[in-house]
Design an enzyme around this catalytic site. Structure first.
Site: not given
Ligand SMILES: NC(=O)c1ccc[n+]([C@@H]2O[C@H](COP(=O)([O-])OP(=O)(O)OC[C@H]3O[C@@H](n4cnc5c(N)ncnc54)[C@H](O)[C@@H]3O)[C@@H](O)[C@H]2O)c1
Length: 260
Positions: A136, A149
């Site tokens: 990220s 995080y």
């Molecule tokens: N949203 C953003 O702008 C953004 C920016 C940079 C990086 N990211 C990265 O993208 C990825 C997705 O992010 P997001 O914002 O869609 O997050 P989100 O919270 O919407 O989704 C995370 C998913 O992980 C699952 N999860 C959580 N704990 C778990 C476990 N113990 N076992 C299995 N599954 C589990 C959740 O059920 C969910 O479906 C992440 O790795 C996040 O760090 C997101």
């Protein structure tokens, strides 16, 4: 060179960004396992993408990881690709408790490492494989009130390098994608569903003046998994609209302010 009939596991596949990855891989002809704890959204994603299958998986639990690997092999015959997308956003900054530290590092970092460890023997049976971890923009800069995080994501960048080196002899490439702000369940929730508002906030610190979309992140993940990236390993690939390349002057004409 084709990704057709390759088998991929996508942890966190039940959410918007994860579903984007599932969709991109299915479009390339992959068989995709949605490995997530969310037993409501997981089956819904499966229903929207023929060629995918939801397997309830908790990446913080070794028995659940072992069952995911076993069930994937039983369903599709092996494993070629792993995408570590699952994440916890539990973060209380400087006041975070040991339990909160353990939760976030356990899911975001150790979960990814244990998934890779469990999937490696199956990749070896197929002559190698490819892995994409989710880093990220938060890995590279301090953000107010956030410790757990960003630290977990910085660790993912280093984990990617270590794993890439030690798995190279087994023909397993390990890379990371580093998204900027992406239209996702988290941002949609915080912006009250108002994408234009979210784009407006993101415009200050993304060169492209907007959020990324899940499909744009998924395209980079798909590329890194594919043989088109055959000489790419140990890398963290920015998919952030120029966020990381932007300095403290942001998108303002700072020199112009001197002269005004
Ligand atoms: N949203 C953003 O702008 C953004 C920016 C940079 C990086 N990211 C990265 O993208 C990825 C997705 O992010 P997001 O914002 O869609 O997050 P989100 O919270 O919407 O989704 C995370 C998913 O992980 C699952 N999860 C959580 N704990 C778990 C476990 N113990 N076992 C299995 N599954 C589990 C959740 O059920 C969910 O479906 C992440 O790795 C996040 O760090 C997101």
């Amino acid at each position: 060179m084709s990704m057709h009939n390759k088998i991929a596991i996508v942890t966190g596949g039940a959410t918007m960004i994860g579903e984007g990855v599932v969709a991109a891989l299915v479009a390339e002809g992959c068989k995709v396992v949605i490995a997530d704890i969310d037993t409501t959204k997981g089956p819904q994603v499966e229903a929207r993408h023929a060629g995918s299958r939801f397997i309830r998986t908790d990446v913080s639990d070794d028995a659940s990881i072992a069952a995911c690997i076993k069930d994937t092999v039983a369903a599709f015959g092996g494993i070629n690709y792993l995408v570590n997308c699952a994440a916890s956003y539990v973060d209380n900054g400087a006041a975070s408790t040991r339990a909160e530290w353990n939760t976030t590092l356990n899911v975001n970092l150790i979960g990814a490492a244990m998934m890779l460890q469990a999937a490696t023997p199956e990749m070896q049976k197929r002559g190698g494989g490819a892995v994409v971890n989710f880093a990220s923009i938060s890995a590279f800069a301090a953000q107010t009130g956030r410790w757990l995080y960003p630290i977990s994501k910085a660790a993912i960048v280093q984990f990617t390098r270590n794993a890439a080196l030690d798995l190279a002899p087994q023909n397993i490439r390990v890379n990371a994608v580093s998204p900027g702000w992406t239209w996702s369940s988290v941002i949609e929730g915080m912006a009250g569903g108002d994408k234009a508002k979210a784009d407006g906030v993101a415009a200050d610190f993304h060169m492209l003046g907007r959020l990324g979309m899940p499909a744009e992140v998924a395209n980079v993940v798909s590329f890194l998994l594919s043989d088109k990236a055959s000489f790419v390993t140990g890398a963290t690939y920015a998919c952030d609209g120029g966020y990381q390349a932007l300095g403290p002057e942001a998108r303002t004409a700072a020199i112009g302010r001197l002269m005004s």
